[in-house]
Design a protein around this motif. Structure first.
Motif, PDB file in Angstrom:
ATOM      1  N   SER A  29       0.822  -1.219   0.000  1.00 30.68           N
ATOM      2  CA  SER A  29       0.000   0.000   0.000  1.00 30.68           C
ATOM      3  C   SER A  29       0.853   1.265   0.000  1.00 30.68           C
ATOM      4  CB  SER A  29      -0.970  -0.024   1.178  1.00 30.68           C
ATOM      5  OG  SER A  29      -0.338  -0.449   2.338  1.00 30.68           O
ATOM      6  N   GLY A  30       2.128   1.130  -0.382  1.00 27.47           N
ATOM      7  CA  GLY A  30       2.983   2.310  -0.536  1.00 27.47           C
ATOM      8  C   GLY A  30       3.542   2.844   0.771  1.00 27.47           C
ATOM      9  N   GLN A  31       3.391   2.086   1.850  1.00 26.19           N
ATOM     10  CA  GLN A  31       3.930   2.538   3.141  1.00 26.19           C
ATOM     11  C   GLN A  31       5.382   2.078   3.297  1.00 26.19           C
ATOM     12  OE1 GLN A  31       2.115   4.536   5.376  1.00 26.19           O
ATOM     13  NE2 GLN A  31       0.861   4.578   3.526  1.00 26.19           N
ATOM     14  N   LEU A  32       6.172   2.913   3.985  1.00 23.04           N
ATOM     15  CA  LEU A  32       7.583   2.595   4.187  1.00 23.04           C
ATOM     16  C   LEU A  32       7.743   1.341   5.053  1.00 23.04           C
ATOM     17  CD1 LEU A  32      10.398   3.835   3.585  1.00 23.04           C
ATOM     18  CD2 LEU A  32      10.268   4.867   5.850  1.00 23.04           C
ATOM     19  N   VAL A  33       8.590   0.431   4.590  1.00 19.43           N
ATOM     20  CA  VAL A  33       8.866  -0.790   5.363  1.00 19.43           C
ATOM     21  C   VAL A  33      10.249  -0.642   5.981  1.00 19.43           C
ATOM     22  CG1 VAL A  33       9.231  -3.268   5.225  1.00 19.43           C
ATOM     23  CG2 VAL A  33       7.563  -2.189   3.723  1.00 19.43           C
ATOM     24  N   LYS A  34      10.349  -0.879   7.288  1.00 20.92           N
ATOM     25  CA  LYS A  34      11.656  -0.804   7.941  1.00 20.92           C
ATOM     26  C   LYS A  34      12.352  -2.143   7.778  1.00 20.92           C
ATOM     27  CE  LYS A  34      13.502   1.869  11.572  1.00 20.92           C
ATOM     28  NZ  LYS A  34      13.870   1.939  12.921  1.00 20.92           N
ATOM     29  N   ARG A  35      13.458  -2.183   7.042  1.00 19.64           N
ATOM     30  CA  ARG A  35      14.186  -3.428   6.838  1.00 19.64           C
ATOM     31  C   ARG A  35      15.331  -3.479   7.832  1.00 19.64           C
ATOM     32  NH1 ARG A  35      13.638  -5.588   1.473  1.00 19.64           N
ATOM     33  NH2 ARG A  35      14.924  -7.227   2.397  1.00 19.64           N
ATOM     34  N   GLU A  36      15.356  -4.504   8.675  1.00 19.00           N
ATOM     35  CA  GLU A  36      16.401  -4.549   9.707  1.00 19.00           C
ATOM     36  C   GLU A  36      17.791  -4.712   9.112  1.00 19.00           C
ATOM     37  OE1 GLU A  36      16.170  -7.708  12.489  1.00 19.00           O
ATOM     38  OE2 GLU A  36      15.969  -9.266  10.957  1.00 19.00           O
ATOM     39  N   GLU A  37      17.852  -5.160   7.852  1.00 19.96           N
ATOM     40  CA  GLU A  37      19.167  -5.332   7.210  1.00 19.96           C
ATOM     41  C   GLU A  37      19.728  -4.008   6.676  1.00 19.96           C
ATOM     42  OE1 GLU A  37      16.391  -6.828   6.158  1.00 19.96           O
ATOM     43  OE2 GLU A  37      16.644  -9.007   6.205  1.00 19.96           O
ATOM     44  N   PHE A  38      18.915  -2.938   6.644  1.00 21.53           N
ATOM     45  CA  PHE A  38      19.377  -1.654   6.127  1.00 21.53           C
ATOM     46  C   PHE A  38      20.142  -0.924   7.240  1.00 21.53           C
ATOM     47  CE2 PHE A  38      18.663   2.840   4.796  1.00 21.53           C
ATOM     48  CZ  PHE A  38      19.425   2.766   3.642  1.00 21.53           C
ATOM     49  N   ILE A  39      21.491  -1.085   7.227  1.00 21.39           N
ATOM     50  CA  ILE A  39      22.290  -0.593   8.350  1.00 21.39           C
ATOM     51  C   ILE A  39      23.445   0.314   7.895  1.00 21.39           C
ATOM     52  CG2 ILE A  39      21.753  -2.418  10.004  1.00 21.39           C
ATOM     53  CD1 ILE A  39      24.351  -3.823   8.988  1.00 21.39           C
ATOM     54  N   PRO A  40      23.154   1.381   7.101  1.00 26.94           N
ATOM     55  CA  PRO A  40      24.250   2.250   6.674  1.00 26.94           C
ATOM     56  C   PRO A  40      24.908   2.987   7.837  1.00 26.94           C
ATOM     57  CG  PRO A  40      22.142   3.241   6.117  1.00 26.94           C
ATOM     58  CD  PRO A  40      21.847   1.852   6.607  1.00 26.94           C
ATOM     59  N   PHE A  41      24.218   3.103   8.969  1.00 18.24           N
ATOM     60  CA  PHE A  41      24.780   3.804  10.120  1.00 18.24           C
ATOM     61  C   PHE A  41      25.320   2.824  11.155  1.00 18.24           C
ATOM     62  CE2 PHE A  41      21.728   6.677   8.181  1.00 18.24           C
ATOM     63  CZ  PHE A  41      22.459   7.854   8.108  1.00 18.24           C
ATOM     64  N   SER A  42      25.466   1.558  10.749  1.00 19.93           N
ATOM     65  CA  SER A  42      25.930   0.488  11.617  1.00 19.93           C
ATOM     66  C   SER A  42      24.872   0.193  12.700  1.00 19.93           C
ATOM     67  CB  SER A  42      27.294   0.810  12.231  1.00 19.93           C
ATOM     68  OG  SER A  42      27.869  -0.353  12.762  1.00 19.93           O
ATOM     69  N   ILE A  43      25.210  -0.737  13.589  1.00 18.72           N
ATOM     70  CA  ILE A  43      24.286  -1.106  14.673  1.00 18.72           C
ATOM     71  C   ILE A  43      25.100  -1.401  15.932  1.00 18.72           C
ATOM     72  CG2 ILE A  43      22.278  -2.023  13.423  1.00 18.72           C
ATOM     73  CD1 ILE A  43      23.546  -4.762  13.499  1.00 18.72           C
ATOM     74  N   GLY A  44      24.412  -1.479  17.047  1.00 22.92           N
ATOM     75  CA  GLY A  44      25.082  -1.868  18.292  1.00 22.92           C
ATOM     76  C   GLY A  44      25.907  -0.734  18.881  1.00 22.92           C
ATOM     77  N   ARG A  45      26.963  -1.103  19.585  1.00 20.87           N
ATOM     78  CA  ARG A  45      27.752  -0.125  20.336  1.00 20.87           C
ATOM     79  C   ARG A  45      28.392   0.933  19.473  1.00 20.87           C
ATOM     80  NH1 ARG A  45      31.128  -3.013  25.082  1.00 20.87           N
ATOM     81  NH2 ARG A  45      29.333  -3.841  26.201  1.00 20.87           N
ATOM     82  N   ARG A  46      28.761   0.580  18.227  1.00 18.31           N
ATOM     83  CA  ARG A  46      29.461   1.536  17.366  1.00 18.31           C
ATOM     84  C   ARG A  46      28.508   2.251  16.418  1.00 18.31           C
ATOM     85  NH1 ARG A  46      34.912   1.211  17.017  1.00 18.31           N
ATOM     86  NH2 ARG A  46      34.585   3.255  16.102  1.00 18.31           N
ATOM     87  N   VAL A  47      27.204   2.234  16.707  1.00 18.47           N
ATOM     88  CA  VAL A  47      26.244   2.896  15.818  1.00 18.47           C
ATOM     89  C   VAL A  47      26.579   4.380  15.710  1.00 18.47           C
ATOM     90  CG1 VAL A  47      24.512   3.467  17.573  1.00 18.47           C
ATOM     91  CG2 VAL A  47      23.772   3.006  15.238  1.00 18.47           C
ATOM     92  N   CYS A  48      26.311   4.953  14.539  1.00 16.26           N
ATOM     93  CA  CYS A  48      26.637   6.358  14.270  1.00 16.26           C
ATOM     94  C   CYS A  48      25.893   7.285  15.231  1.00 16.26           C
ATOM     95  CB  CYS A  48      26.244   6.690  12.833  1.00 16.26           C
ATOM     96  SG  CYS A  48      26.446   8.423  12.422  1.00 16.26           S
ATOM     97  N   LEU A  49      26.636   8.170  15.892  1.00 16.20           N
ATOM     98  CA  LEU A  49      25.996   9.114  16.820  1.00 16.20           C
ATOM     99  C   LEU A  49      25.255  10.214  16.077  1.00 16.20           C
ATOM    100  CD1 LEU A  49      28.695   9.555  19.623  1.00 16.20           C
ATOM    101  CD2 LEU A  49      26.651   8.138  19.629  1.00 16.20           C
ATOM    102  N   GLY A  50      25.617  10.425  14.807  1.00 20.26           N
ATOM    103  CA  GLY A  50      24.989  11.508  14.047  1.00 20.26           C
ATOM    104  C   GLY A  50      23.834  11.039  13.175  1.00 20.26           C
ATOM    105  N   GLU A  51      23.350   9.805  13.399  1.00 18.19           N
ATOM    106  CA  GLU A  51      22.344   9.227  12.485  1.00 18.19           C
ATOM    107  C   GLU A  51      21.128  10.131  12.294  1.00 18.19           C
ATOM    108  OE1 GLU A  51      21.155   5.179  13.251  1.00 18.19           O
ATOM    109  OE2 GLU A  51      19.497   5.307  11.807  1.00 18.19           O
ATOM    110  N   SER A  52      20.513  10.609  13.385  1.00 20.77           N
ATOM    111  CA  SER A  52      19.278  11.385  13.196  1.00 20.77           C
ATOM    112  C   SER A  52      19.571  12.733  12.535  1.00 20.77           C
ATOM    113  CB  SER A  52      18.499  11.556  14.508  1.00 20.77           C
ATOM    114  OG  SER A  52      19.366  11.958  15.505  1.00 20.77           O
TER     115      SER A  52
END
Ligand code: HEM
Length: 102
Positions: A29-52
């Motif tokens: 229906s054209g709604q955005l799907v959050k894909r957990e594999e989409f990790i350009p800002f990394s994940i976990g402890r080293r996740v990008c602090l500037g993501e937002s």
């Protein structure tokens, strides 16, 4: 150092990862799907602090550019390569494009 590219370029996850197909992030229906594999800002402890901040900036820059210009290849039969240049980052190879005012 995690290899984010191994996930972000995985054909098994994205189906032809190199193909520009933004609708892979939309549901039926054209709604955005959050894909957990989409990790350009990394994940976990080293996740990008500037993501937002980066996402807000990207949204503002991209929407203004797309509202004001149409982006076209210089030669439609000879598109720029998707092969990147490895260095500190994996950057795009040099290419030319046309920005045509709307
Ligand atoms: C499109 C823009 C950006 C992308 C794709 C991005 C991506 C990343 C990635 C993948 C990492 C993890 C690196 C590692 O594994 O060590 C990282 C870390 C970091 N990023 Fe970004 N980033 C972006 C913009 C920004 C901005 C605008 C800021 C600050 C204003 C920022 C601040 C940081 C900081 C401080 C870290 C280190 C986090 C830590 O290890 O504690 N980034 N970023």
């Amino acid at each position: 150092m995690p290899n984010l590219d191994s996930v972000l370029s995985d054909d098994k996850i994205w189906g032809y990862a190199d193909v520009f197909r933004p609708e892979r992030f939309l549901d039926g229906s054209g709604q955005l799907v959050k894909r957990e594999e989409f990790i350009p800002f990394s994940i976990g402890r080293r996740v990008c602090l500037g993501e937002s901040l980066a996402k807000m900036e990207l949204f503002l820059f991209m929407t203004i550019l797309i509202q004001r210009f149409e982006f076209k290849p210089v030669d439609p039969d000879n598109l720029p390569t998707l092969k990147g240049v490895f260095g500190v980052t994996h950057a795009p190879s040099k290419y030319e494009a046309r920005a045509v005012p709307r």
